[in-house]
Design an enzyme around this catalytic site. Structure first.
Site, PDB file in Angstrom:
ATOM      1  N   GLU B  53      -1.274  -0.218  -6.024  1.00  0.00           N
ATOM      2  CA  GLU B  53      -2.273   0.246  -5.054  1.00  0.00           C
ATOM      3  C   GLU B  53      -2.788   1.668  -5.341  1.00  0.00           C
ATOM      4  O   GLU B  53      -3.088   2.417  -4.410  1.00  0.00           O
ATOM      5  CB  GLU B  53      -1.752   0.143  -3.602  1.00  0.00           C
ATOM      6  CG  GLU B  53      -1.650  -1.302  -3.141  1.00  0.00           C
ATOM      7  CD  GLU B  53      -1.731  -1.483  -1.631  1.00  0.00           C
ATOM      8  OE1 GLU B  53      -2.001  -0.510  -0.912  1.00  0.00           O
ATOM      9  OE2 GLU B  53      -1.531  -2.619  -1.185  1.00  0.00           O
ATOM     10  N   HIS B 276       4.830   1.914   2.195  1.00  0.00           N
ATOM     11  CA  HIS B 276       5.991   1.236   1.619  1.00  0.00           C
ATOM     12  C   HIS B 276       7.043   2.281   1.254  1.00  0.00           C
ATOM     13  O   HIS B 276       6.706   3.433   0.987  1.00  0.00           O
ATOM     14  CB  HIS B 276       5.605   0.499   0.330  1.00  0.00           C
ATOM     15  CG  HIS B 276       4.815  -0.745   0.564  1.00  0.00           C
ATOM     16  ND1 HIS B 276       5.247  -1.984   0.183  1.00  0.00           N
ATOM     17  CD2 HIS B 276       3.598  -0.945   1.134  1.00  0.00           C
ATOM     18  CE1 HIS B 276       4.333  -2.895   0.505  1.00  0.00           C
ATOM     19  NE2 HIS B 276       3.324  -2.280   1.082  1.00  0.00           N
TER      20      HIS B 276
END
Lengths: 413, 413
Positions: B53, B276
């Site tokens: 990402e 995360h």
């Protein structure tokens, strides 16, 4: 094992490769030709049959049914909208398959060229014959529609590079690597030089001890009833674009004993199998004395030049894709501005700011729907060319890295 | 070499894996977090950093610039419209890279989910450290937006299968295989069981000798400031979807000595690196006595059940895709019929067959442009779902073949 024994061929492999030109509703005498191909294949009993352009799964099923006795194992590679057209028939059990779809493959709006819709790919089969591991690749690259001004050259170079990389990365445990298919490249084109230089694959036409068939090994010849004679005018002998390439690895060597092409007609018939000639190779696999390390391919210094040539083509493609991305983006913005303007006009007429004349509903709605249409189409095109730019940039990057590794290997030799 | 020496670890490898959640304009405190990540990475000096990402190449360049001293080698994998988001930083030179884009990855019209636009892929890096060949894979699979009614499950299962096949086919010459990334699957999900069963990769969380971090190794936890607390409600501890998996091959074994996750905050900071948690593994590579053949993975009979489960999911997806292909095709035909009807009406009014009332130009044009719009959109959707059907059929085929080979291997054991 005595030295004499070592030189005995371990295995003979007869490989049949053909671009079948079996496009439903479009290809001439398709069903007759599919039946002819099935007849020959069951009579001849090759070890391995690699077919391209079997676009219809009905044709594949016909072949499968007719050939099941002689070729118990077969596989059809599905991809794209209408299928990759790739299929294989094998006398030996297929242990595993894998498909890699090329990142670039023409443009969906080039409907007359259709390549995009096939999802052009390379299919991999793993076979084990007498404990020798075979990695078999079958592929079909993007067609060349105009050699002088070939807009698809960068895409085909990317495909040749991805094909080479796919083969290199997936064939490390194989004893024998074999690639068959319609590469849509002449033998001296940059893509095939890149593929051969990068993978070390050898050309069965140049290496065959005996050759029978069309002059120069051509596979698209003017003598074939179905070929477009006008397109072949610059090449009186025809062109060679269908190949069987191979190499032996670890402690195996491969030799092409005999290569045959059909010569404009199927043997003993009045019409050819396809608009392409079939290529039939008889290969011998031998065992070497000592094993070679998987990465021990001799690096040719000429490969550096070939890679630079290929990078130049990729860069040319990149500039074209960037231009198209830009112009489609600009068009989308213009359409959006027009829609906004219309919205303002529409609103102002609603609140009564407009002129005393009646509001031109008809031209307004025609203009509005035209703008929506242009916005949609140019938006989709913009996304498509943005993906193309990314792939070309990524390929250029990968090629640069590979070139660096190559130069390091050359300088430490 | 004495037996005691053989057991000495040859090499220590410290691996950092993080889904960075660095979406331009959308992710909170993006630039601050990228700087924080760069700080930590340069302080800690890991051997290998696997990031997901990193959607903006500007962020990649920022990281590259900041990390060039500590990590001389790096690579950004380009794919899709906005890039795959995958990048790696390595202390050791990267010898080669290869990218495989998953055949299925959501729907372009699901704009709010955006996965399609990233061209989700698996990136491969080849490294050689002390003559040991490492195949490093980094990936990010399709997100799960609703666990109860997960429309993307068949796509994710196809991705897990392709990931497993890609690793199996490309890692034959590697001594060590390592996969890091956001798999978007819980540890007991069918996709990850399929991936692990098929490749023989081991989970660093279950195998680690020492573990420090979030309970159950979770990497998406309610304690993290950026996570969506509502989505995590059914999982009070959080979920584990980021993994470091590995295996040793030939005559090498890999052991996970220590596994660490961050716990909702970056160490010593007030905010986390991302939504995360980072996963950090300390691995040891040892040399075995004898070499294992590359295909000698023990086949677990349970894998047959897992593969059947995965095939069922693929079939469910296939039925849905076939329905969508059918309904979009029907819609396109209806729009075409409407257009034809309009053409007939328009022509008949031109030749004067129409009623004496004035021709309704406005409603005619609105209806016409609506029909063109519906035809275009449903035509594109039909093509898209036709591709989806082909890929799902192809995957089902490949799985059936693989299952057959597996059962053959199990029965001859």
């Amino acid at each position: 094992m005595p030295a004499a024994m070592e030189k005995e061929p371990l295995l003979q492999l007869r490989v049949f490769d053909l671009n079948c030109w079996a496009i439903r509703y479009l290809s001439k005498l398709r069903q007759e030709r599919v039946q002819m191909i099935a007849d020959t294949l069951s009579q001849e009993g090759y070890d391995l049959v690699l077919l391209q352009e079997v676009w219809s799964e009905t044709d594949y099923r016909t072949l499968k049914q007719r050939l099941s006795a002689c070729y118990p194992s077969s596989h059809y590679f599905r991809s794209g909208v209408i299928g990759s057209g790739l299929c294989v028939f094998s006398k030996y059990p297929i242990l595993d398959t894998f498909l890699y779809q090329y990142s670039l493959n023409g443009y969906p709006y080039m409907l007359q060229h259709g390549d995009w819709f096939c999802g052009k790919s390379v299919g991999l089969l793993v076979l084990k014959i007498q404990e020798i591991v075979f990695n078999i690749y079958v592929t079909h690259l993007h067609a060349e529609y105009c050699r002088e001004k070939d807009a698809y050259l960068p895409h085909r170079v990317v495909q040749a590079w991805e094909l080479g990389q796919f083969i290199q990365h997936t064939s490390k445990a194989a004893d024998v690597v074999l690639l068959g298919g319609d590469l849509n490249m002449h033998p001296e084109d940059v893509g095939i030089r890149l593929l051969r230089g990068w993978t070390g694959l050898r050309d069965s036409f140049t290496d065959a001890e005996r050759f029978e068939g069309c002059e120069d090994g051509c596979t698209l010849v003017p003598d074939n009833y179905f070929t477009n004679k006008k397109e072949l005018q610059p090449f009186p002998l025809g062109i060679r674009i269908d190949y069987i390439l191979y190499k032996g690895q670890s402690n195996f060597a491969v030799k092409c004993d005999r290569l045959v092409t059909t010569t404009g007609k199927a043997p003993g018939k009045s019409i050819p199998y396809s608009d392409h000639e079939a290529v039939i190779a008889t290969l011998y696999v031998k065992r070497h004395g000592e094993a070679k390390a998987p990465n021990s391919n001799t690096v040719e210094p000429a490969l550096v030049d070939i890679m630079n040539e290929a990078r130049t083509e990729v860069r040319v493609g990149l500039h074209a894709a960037q231009r198209q991305r830009y112009s489609s983006g600009r068009m989308a913005i213009l359409a959006l501005l027009l829609l906004l303007l219309q919205a303002v006009m529409g609103l102002s007429s609603l609140v009564g700011w407009a002129s005393p004349q009646p509001f031109p509903k008809f031209s307004f709605s025609v203009l509005g729907s035209l703008a929506v249409l242009v916005l949609l189409v140019s938006g989709v095109l913009h996304i498509f060319h943005a993906i193309e730019v990314k792939v070309l940039q990524g390929t250029e990057d990968q090629m640069r890295l590979a070139l660096q590794s190559l130069q390091d290997r050359l300088s430490t030799k």
